[in-house]
Design a protein around this motif. Structure first.
Motif, PDB file in Angstrom:
ATOM      1  N   PRO A  48       0.857  -1.202   0.000  1.00  0.00           N
ATOM      2  CA  PRO A  48       0.000   0.000   0.000  1.00  0.00           C
ATOM      3  C   PRO A  48       0.889   1.247   0.000  1.00  0.00           C
ATOM      4  N   ALA A  49       1.325   1.651  -1.181  1.00  0.00           N
ATOM      5  CA  ALA A  49       2.439   2.584  -1.318  1.00  0.00           C
ATOM      6  C   ALA A  49       2.028   4.042  -1.431  1.00  0.00           C
ATOM      7  N   ARG A  50       0.742   4.338  -1.373  1.00  0.00           N
ATOM      8  CA  ARG A  50       0.279   5.725  -1.505  1.00  0.00           C
ATOM      9  C   ARG A  50      -0.111   6.243  -0.124  1.00  0.00           C
ATOM     10  N   LEU A  51       0.556   7.320   0.303  1.00  0.00           N
ATOM     11  CA  LEU A  51       0.392   7.846   1.651  1.00  0.00           C
ATOM     12  C   LEU A  51       0.058   9.328   1.600  1.00  0.00           C
ATOM     13  N   PHE A  52      -0.620   9.806   2.636  1.00  0.00           N
ATOM     14  CA  PHE A  52      -0.994  11.216   2.718  1.00  0.00           C
ATOM     15  C   PHE A  52      -0.603  11.756   4.094  1.00  0.00           C
ATOM     16  N   GLY A  53      -0.201  13.030   4.125  1.00  0.00           N
ATOM     17  CA  GLY A  53       0.184  13.618   5.389  1.00  0.00           C
ATOM     18  C   GLY A  53       0.358  15.114   5.277  1.00  0.00           C
ATOM     19  N   VAL A  54       1.020  15.700   6.297  1.00  0.00           N
ATOM     20  CA  VAL A  54       1.259  17.141   6.334  1.00  0.00           C
ATOM     21  C   VAL A  54       2.713  17.406   6.692  1.00  0.00           C
ATOM     22  N   LYS A  55       3.256  18.485   6.119  1.00  0.00           N
ATOM     23  CA  LYS A  55       4.589  18.959   6.494  1.00  0.00           C
ATOM     24  C   LYS A  55       4.498  19.736   7.803  1.00  0.00           C
ATOM     25  N   GLU A  56       5.653  20.051   8.367  1.00  0.00           N
ATOM     26  CA  GLU A  56       5.690  20.835   9.600  1.00  0.00           C
ATOM     27  C   GLU A  56       5.058  22.215   9.398  1.00  0.00           C
ATOM     28  N   THR A  57       5.110  22.693   8.151  1.00  0.00           N
ATOM     29  CA  THR A  57       4.511  23.992   7.833  1.00  0.00           C
ATOM     30  C   THR A  57       3.002  23.926   7.706  1.00  0.00           C
ATOM     31  N   GLY A  58       2.445  22.714   7.699  1.00  0.00           N
ATOM     32  CA  GLY A  58       1.005  22.547   7.554  1.00  0.00           C
ATOM     33  C   GLY A  58       0.556  22.215   6.150  1.00  0.00           C
ATOM     34  N   GLY A  59       1.464  22.274   5.184  1.00  0.00           N
ATOM     35  CA  GLY A  59       1.112  21.958   3.801  1.00  0.00           C
ATOM     36  C   GLY A  59       0.856  20.476   3.595  1.00  0.00           C
ATOM     37  N   GLY A  80       4.373  14.720  -3.745  1.00  0.00           N
ATOM     38  CA  GLY A  80       3.608  15.799  -4.341  1.00  0.00           C
ATOM     39  C   GLY A  80       3.256  16.824  -3.272  1.00  0.00           C
ATOM     40  N   ALA A  81       3.730  18.057  -3.461  1.00  0.00           N
ATOM     41  CA  ALA A  81       3.474  19.114  -2.475  1.00  0.00           C
ATOM     42  C   ALA A  81       3.564  20.458  -3.177  1.00  0.00           C
ATOM     43  N   SER A  82       2.944  21.482  -2.570  1.00  0.00           N
ATOM     44  CA  SER A  82       3.004  22.815  -3.172  1.00  0.00           C
ATOM     45  C   SER A  82       4.430  23.342  -3.189  1.00  0.00           C
ATOM     46  N   LYS A  83       5.225  23.000  -2.151  1.00  0.00           N
ATOM     47  CA  LYS A  83       6.645  23.343  -2.097  1.00  0.00           C
ATOM     48  C   LYS A  83       7.427  22.107  -1.674  1.00  0.00           C
ATOM     49  N   SER A  84       8.581  21.899  -2.286  1.00  0.00           N
ATOM     50  CA  SER A  84       9.382  20.717  -1.980  1.00  0.00           C
ATOM     51  C   SER A  84       9.826  20.724  -0.523  1.00  0.00           C
ATOM     52  N   LYS A 134      12.188  20.222   2.678  1.00  0.00           N
ATOM     53  CA  LYS A 134      13.629  20.380   2.818  1.00  0.00           C
ATOM     54  C   LYS A 134      14.238  19.189   3.560  1.00  0.00           C
ATOM     55  N   PRO A 135      15.521  18.898   3.305  1.00  0.00           N
ATOM     56  CA  PRO A 135      16.198  17.835   4.055  1.00  0.00           C
ATOM     57  C   PRO A 135      16.106  18.067   5.562  1.00  0.00           C
ATOM     58  N   GLN A 136      15.895  16.984   6.288  1.00  0.00           N
ATOM     59  CA  GLN A 136      15.760  16.949   7.746  1.00  0.00           C
ATOM     60  C   GLN A 136      14.430  17.514   8.246  1.00  0.00           C
ATOM     61  N   SER A 137      13.535  17.911   7.334  1.00  0.00           N
ATOM     62  CA  SER A 137      12.194  18.310   7.761  1.00  0.00           C
ATOM     63  C   SER A 137      11.360  17.073   8.046  1.00  0.00           C
ATOM     64  N   ARG A 138      10.250  17.258   8.717  1.00  0.00           N
ATOM     65  CA  ARG A 138       9.403  16.131   9.131  1.00  0.00           C
ATOM     66  C   ARG A 138       8.059  16.180   8.418  1.00  0.00           C
ATOM     67  N   ILE A 139       7.531  15.002   8.183  1.00  0.00           N
ATOM     68  CA  ILE A 139       6.184  14.821   7.634  1.00  0.00           C
ATOM     69  C   ILE A 139       5.421  13.927   8.595  1.00  0.00           C
ATOM     70  N   THR A 140       4.187  14.290   8.902  1.00  0.00           N
ATOM     71  CA  THR A 140       3.334  13.454   9.740  1.00  0.00           C
ATOM     72  C   THR A 140       2.233  12.859   8.883  1.00  0.00           C
ATOM     73  N   LEU A 141       2.194  11.538   8.810  1.00  0.00           N
ATOM     74  CA  LEU A 141       1.137  10.881   8.055  1.00  0.00           C
ATOM     75  C   LEU A 141      -0.207  11.099   8.743  1.00  0.00           C
TER      76      LEU A 141
END
Length: 342
Positions: free
Chosen positions: A65-76, A96-100, A102-109
């Motif tokens: 199940p390789a398709r995942l959704f979440g948010v960046k630390e910025t809320g995007g 896929g995001a409005s802005k790429s 950055k390295p060492q940033s976090r994403i929360t599924l």
């Protein structure tokens, strides 16, 4: 040769958006060497074209199940499509995001698991799942089945079963080996009773299989990497079948890629590792005697592979026949039985 040499016109309504209720209800277009006529059949008639002692080789990869959704630390919002698993908790993926990110940033599924962006690998990102929980459990809970981009709907619970082959075993693919989707247990039982042998390779299909070719010249195209395993047991099975006069029939282009990658000096040898093999007309496929395959996208590397086997003009003629006869195309579509060009 040029990418445009493999163009064909396809009415959008022929792109299958869902599987048939029964796997083996699919149609089967038989494509013998020219000048013999094309023949319209059904998958249930495949045993009529095989004989005792033939060997069908399947790809036993299992789609994750390789398709995942979440948010960046910025809320995007982000959408993640895994390309391949690279470690116990690390993956390579498209984001896929409005802005790429950055390295060492976090994403929360959306289900809570946190990921760290480790960096870029060309067009892919390297991600780490920041959890001690096995990644396959996280994916089962958080992920969705990664249906191809030409299927214009969200995956539903039925796709969890139908976008897998009935013999899927080794997890790691992010796209199904679709020629195998036509085989159900009643059809496999009939083939066994007829004396047809089965063998398996593993090739984890990557997301790169859906990426369009950017170079017009085939000589400039670089294939994506995919991991495969051709075991010693299969190599011995192929040698025995061939020595007894049987034929080797690949179920899908992924099997062809695996077998051709494992050829050494014209002989099939055990091999496990990555392949970037690019098969197009001018390349002589030596590992198989026939092939079951789906209908492929215009100008795709898979269309080029089957053209190397059966001949470009012959394949384009077969596709034109399939369009006229309203065959269903692509992953959930119908199948072809191809023989090599004379």
């Amino acid at each position: 040769m040029k990418k445009s040499d493999f163009h064909f016109d396809l009415p959008p309504e022929l792109i299958a958006q869902a599987p048939l209720p029964v796997r083996s209800d699919s149609r089967l277009l038989v494509v013998p060497p020219s000048p013999a006529a094309f023949a319209d059949h059904g998958m249930r008639e495949l045993p009529a074209f095989l004989r005792a002692g033939d060997l069908l080789v399947f790809n036993d990869t299992r789609v994750i199940p390789a398709r995942l959704f979440g948010v960046k630390e910025t809320g995007g919002r982000v959408e993640i499509l895994l390309e391949r698993i690279t470690g116990a908790h690390e993956v390579r993926a498209q984001i896929g995001a409005s802005k790429s990110p950055k390295p060492q940033s976090r994403i929360t599924l959306d289900e809570g698991t946190k990921l760290t962006v480790l960096g870029r690998d060309g067009e892919f990102y390297r991600l780490r799942f920041d959890t001690d929980e096995p990644m396959d459990k996280v994916l089962l809970r958080a992920g969705r089945m990664p249906l191809p981009p030409y299927i214009a709907r969200e995956a539903d619970i039925s796709d969890d079963e139908r976008y897998q082959t009935v013999f899927a075993k080794n997890q790691g693919a992010v796209a199904a080996p679709t020629a195998g989707l036509h085989f159900d247990e009643p059809l496999l039982d009939r083939l066994r009773a007829q004396g047809v042998e089965f063998g398996h390779v593993t090739l984890h299909v990557g997301a790169g299989t859906f990426q369009p070719m950017r170079a017009e010249s085939l000589d400039e195209h670089v294939m994506h990497r995919e991991w495969l395993n051709v075991g010693a047991e299969l190599c011995a099975q192929v040698a025995r079948v061939r020595a007894a006069g049987g034929r080797v029939i690949a179920v899908g282009t992924t099997v062809v890629r695996a077998l051709e990658s494992a050829l050494q000096g014209g002989e099939l040898k055990p091999f496990a590792g990555d392949t970037q093999i690019f098969i197009f007309p001018g390349y002589r496929i030596r590992s198989i005697d026939a092939m079951v395959t789906n209908f492929h996208l215009p100008e795709s590397t898979l269309l080029m592979l089957v053209s190397a086997f059966a001949g470009r003009e012959r394949i384009l003629e077969a596709y034109a026949h399939a369009v006229r006869e309203k065959y269903r195309f692509f992953s959930y579509g119908d199948a072809m039985l191809l023989y090599p060009s004379a």
